[in-house]
Scaffold this motif. Sequence first.
Motif, mmCIF file in Angstrom:
data_model
loop_
_atom_site.group_PDB
_atom_site.id
_atom_site.type_symbol
_atom_site.label_atom_id
_atom_site.label_comp_id
_atom_site.label_asym_id
_atom_site.label_seq_id
_atom_site.Cartn_x
_atom_site.Cartn_y
_atom_site.Cartn_z
ATOM 1 N N THR A 1 0.833 -1.196 0.000
ATOM 2 C CA THR A 1 0.000 0.000 0.000
ATOM 3 C C THR A 1 0.872 1.253 0.000
ATOM 4 O O THR A 1 2.013 1.228 0.468
ATOM 5 C CB THR A 1 -0.924 0.032 1.231
ATOM 6 O OG1 THR A 1 -0.118 -0.047 2.412
ATOM 7 C CG2 THR A 1 -1.899 -1.137 1.198
ATOM 8 N N MET A 2 0.328 2.345 -0.521
ATOM 9 C CA MET A 2 1.038 3.615 -0.505
ATOM 10 C C MET A 2 0.940 4.247 0.878
ATOM 11 O O MET A 2 -0.098 4.155 1.528
ATOM 12 C CB MET A 2 0.466 4.562 -1.558
ATOM 13 C CG MET A 2 0.756 4.165 -2.991
ATOM 14 S SD MET A 2 0.299 5.470 -4.174
ATOM 15 C CE MET A 2 -1.486 5.462 -3.986
ATOM 16 N N ILE B 1 4.493 5.182 -9.375
ATOM 17 C CA ILE B 1 4.256 6.146 -8.313
ATOM 18 C C ILE B 1 5.363 6.022 -7.273
ATOM 19 O O ILE B 1 5.564 4.960 -6.680
ATOM 20 C CB ILE B 1 2.883 5.941 -7.659
ATOM 21 C CG1 ILE B 1 1.769 6.124 -8.702
ATOM 22 C CG2 ILE B 1 2.684 6.914 -6.498
ATOM 23 C CD1 ILE B 1 0.372 5.890 -8.169
ATOM 24 N N ASN B 2 6.058 7.125 -7.076
ATOM 25 C CA ASN B 2 7.161 7.136 -6.121
ATOM 26 C C ASN B 2 6.653 7.107 -4.681
ATOM 27 O O ASN B 2 5.714 7.795 -4.324
ATOM 28 C CB ASN B 2 8.004 8.396 -6.368
ATOM 29 C CG ASN B 2 8.849 8.798 -5.185
ATOM 30 O OD1 ASN B 2 8.600 9.829 -4.577
ATOM 31 N ND2 ASN B 2 9.820 7.980 -4.841
ATOM 32 N N GLU B 3 7.264 6.278 -3.868
ATOM 33 C CA GLU B 3 7.095 6.282 -2.415
ATOM 34 C C GLU B 3 8.330 6.972 -1.850
ATOM 35 O O GLU B 3 9.457 6.506 -2.046
ATOM 36 C CB GLU B 3 6.993 4.842 -1.885
ATOM 37 C CG GLU B 3 6.708 4.731 -0.413
ATOM 38 C CD GLU B 3 5.249 5.035 -0.081
ATOM 39 O OE1 GLU B 3 5.029 5.639 0.980
ATOM 40 O OE2 GLU B 3 4.355 4.683 -0.866
ATOM 41 N N GLY C 1 -3.574 10.128 -1.782
ATOM 42 C CA GLY C 1 -3.607 9.005 -2.713
ATOM 43 C C GLY C 1 -3.580 9.409 -4.173
ATOM 44 O O GLY C 1 -3.318 10.559 -4.527
ATOM 45 N N PHE C 2 -3.874 8.427 -5.021
ATOM 46 C CA PHE C 2 -3.884 8.591 -6.471
ATOM 47 C C PHE C 2 -5.323 8.560 -6.970
ATOM 48 O O PHE C 2 -6.108 7.682 -6.590
ATOM 49 C CB PHE C 2 -3.077 7.470 -7.134
ATOM 50 C CG PHE C 2 -3.281 7.370 -8.615
ATOM 51 C CD1 PHE C 2 -2.667 8.253 -9.483
ATOM 52 C CD2 PHE C 2 -4.091 6.372 -9.153
ATOM 53 C CE1 PHE C 2 -2.857 8.165 -10.855
ATOM 54 C CE2 PHE C 2 -4.285 6.258 -10.514
ATOM 55 C CZ PHE C 2 -3.666 7.171 -11.375
ATOM 56 N N ILE D 1 -6.672 5.130 -5.534
ATOM 57 C CA ILE D 1 -5.809 4.262 -4.729
ATOM 58 C C ILE D 1 -5.431 5.070 -3.500
ATOM 59 O O ILE D 1 -4.653 6.027 -3.589
ATOM 60 C CB ILE D 1 -4.558 3.827 -5.496
ATOM 61 C CG1 ILE D 1 -4.946 3.095 -6.786
ATOM 62 C CG2 ILE D 1 -3.680 2.931 -4.614
ATOM 63 C CD1 ILE D 1 -3.750 2.710 -7.645
ATOM 64 N N PRO D 2 -5.983 4.742 -2.339
ATOM 65 C CA PRO D 2 -5.743 5.553 -1.152
ATOM 66 C C PRO D 2 -4.394 5.236 -0.497
ATOM 67 O O PRO D 2 -3.766 4.209 -0.791
ATOM 68 C CB PRO D 2 -6.901 5.154 -0.238
ATOM 69 C CG PRO D 2 -7.153 3.715 -0.606
ATOM 70 C CD PRO D 2 -6.899 3.619 -2.081
ATOM 71 N N VAL D 3 -3.976 6.105 0.386
ATOM 72 C CA VAL D 3 -2.799 5.836 1.202
ATOM 73 C C VAL D 3 -3.243 5.026 2.416
ATOM 74 O O VAL D 3 -4.428 5.005 2.762
ATOM 75 C CB VAL D 3 -2.096 7.123 1.644
ATOM 76 C CG1 VAL D 3 -1.567 7.890 0.428
ATOM 77 C CG2 VAL D 3 -3.038 8.011 2.451
ATOM 78 N N SER D 4 -2.284 4.395 3.078
ATOM 79 C CA SER D 4 -2.633 3.529 4.210
ATOM 80 C C SER D 4 -2.707 4.282 5.520
ATOM 81 O O SER D 4 -3.148 3.742 6.520
ATOM 82 C CB SER D 4 -1.608 2.395 4.335
ATOM 83 O OG SER D 4 -0.315 2.923 4.560
ATOM 84 N N SER D 5 -2.246 5.549 5.522
ATOM 85 C CA SER D 5 -2.301 6.350 6.753
ATOM 86 C C SER D 5 -2.568 7.796 6.358
ATOM 87 O O SER D 5 -2.423 8.156 5.195
ATOM 88 C CB SER D 5 -0.981 6.257 7.510
ATOM 89 O OG SER D 5 0.033 6.981 6.817
#
Length: 432
Positions: free
Chosen positions: A55-56, A71-73, A408-409, A426-430
């Motif tokens: 997850t992002m 997508i860069n983390e 998110g995206f 695509i959501p972020v996890s936090s």
Amino acid sequence: MKRLYYSLFLIITGFSFFSCNDQCTETRYVRQTRPVTLSLTGIRQAGIVTEAARTMERPGKLYVKENYLFINELKKGIHIIDNSNPSNPTAIAFVNIPGNGDMAVRGNILYVDSYTDIVALDISNPKQVTEVSRVQDLFNNGLFDGGYWAVNMNTGAIQDQEVSYVTEKIKTNCEDNITPIGWGWGWFSMDALFASSSSLSSGGKSSSSSDGVGGSMARFALHSQFLYTVDQSNLNLLDISDPGHPDFYKTIPVGWNIETIFPYGNNLFIGSGRGMYIFDNSNPSDPQQLSVYQHNVACDPVVVHENLAYVTLRSGTTCNLAQNQLDVIDIADLSNPKLLKSYPMKHPHGLSIDNPRLYLCEGEYGLKVFDVSNPMEIDQHQISHIADINAFDVITIGSNLLLIGKDGFYQYNAADPKRLKLLSKIPVSSPF
């Protein structure tokens, strides 16, 4: 552990209305930094590793190549996503790349930064990305999410900062509550980082149909046989005649606080904290500076269409003296760019031009769409506004709109810019 308290307050609960001395509970998000020392030799020996999709958490830049999204983390690596069906994008792998912030793709080669190095990766099989080669010691320092890193010239180690976020609840006098500011990526010191072609409307104009498309916040660009990268003060050229084995070609000093690069036609437009530099790139091996459009200290991405350049200026941690505005610049004479008009904005970030529509990210204030047919009346022709998202950078390709933000995206159908239709998220996890 050092704690830096930002002016970032999200929600205030526990209100009581019985007296002016009532206590309220305020939730405050606190950014922490911890110094870390990393072995550059160890990072290189470990190489680049492909892992299962994850997850992002803190997404950075966005890049598009055909049916794939990259997508860069921040400082961690790159999420690879199959976007064959925009209504159902599927994460297929995560490429672990220490110190990564930018990327570009030509053919089956993905170019990435890994702290000091540029690494060429084979993505023929996106589920199993492999390292092909690397150019060492191109960069000496960088800024990621408020965490500044630099090479210790004596030991060769990376002196970095690990950034984390925690929540705290504190008691306050209800009358002292501060109006919530909202989520702005600038508050997290990301401005200097996001600071990597027509775009198929959005990024700089690519010279090869095998190239991908980046956003306006990009520090990487492709043109002819070269990969261009910008650091804090230089334009670096790498010869990619052999795509899998880039060779350092030369460095051209530009100025200070360089942030973005946007190739358009035979020119390069380089955004910095103090202005927009214009280079003649008719000889791709030897870009020549033509002029510079200067402004107050500001974070500065730029996009171009024909004789007009659109530049956003914003305040933030690294841009404290700036106004929040959109500048429209006449570049008919590239040697003498002239400001046509400035428009006040809330907190503008990345942008994309799909003439006559301009898509502008307003950070925590969402995404705005303008008709720019008349550059002198842009503020009178706002087409639409999506206010309930965080918008950092945007790419438009045909009727598809791709947007990245702190939360998110997002992907929209923009066939009707008055009624953008959400296709997927695509959501972020936090929340950080």
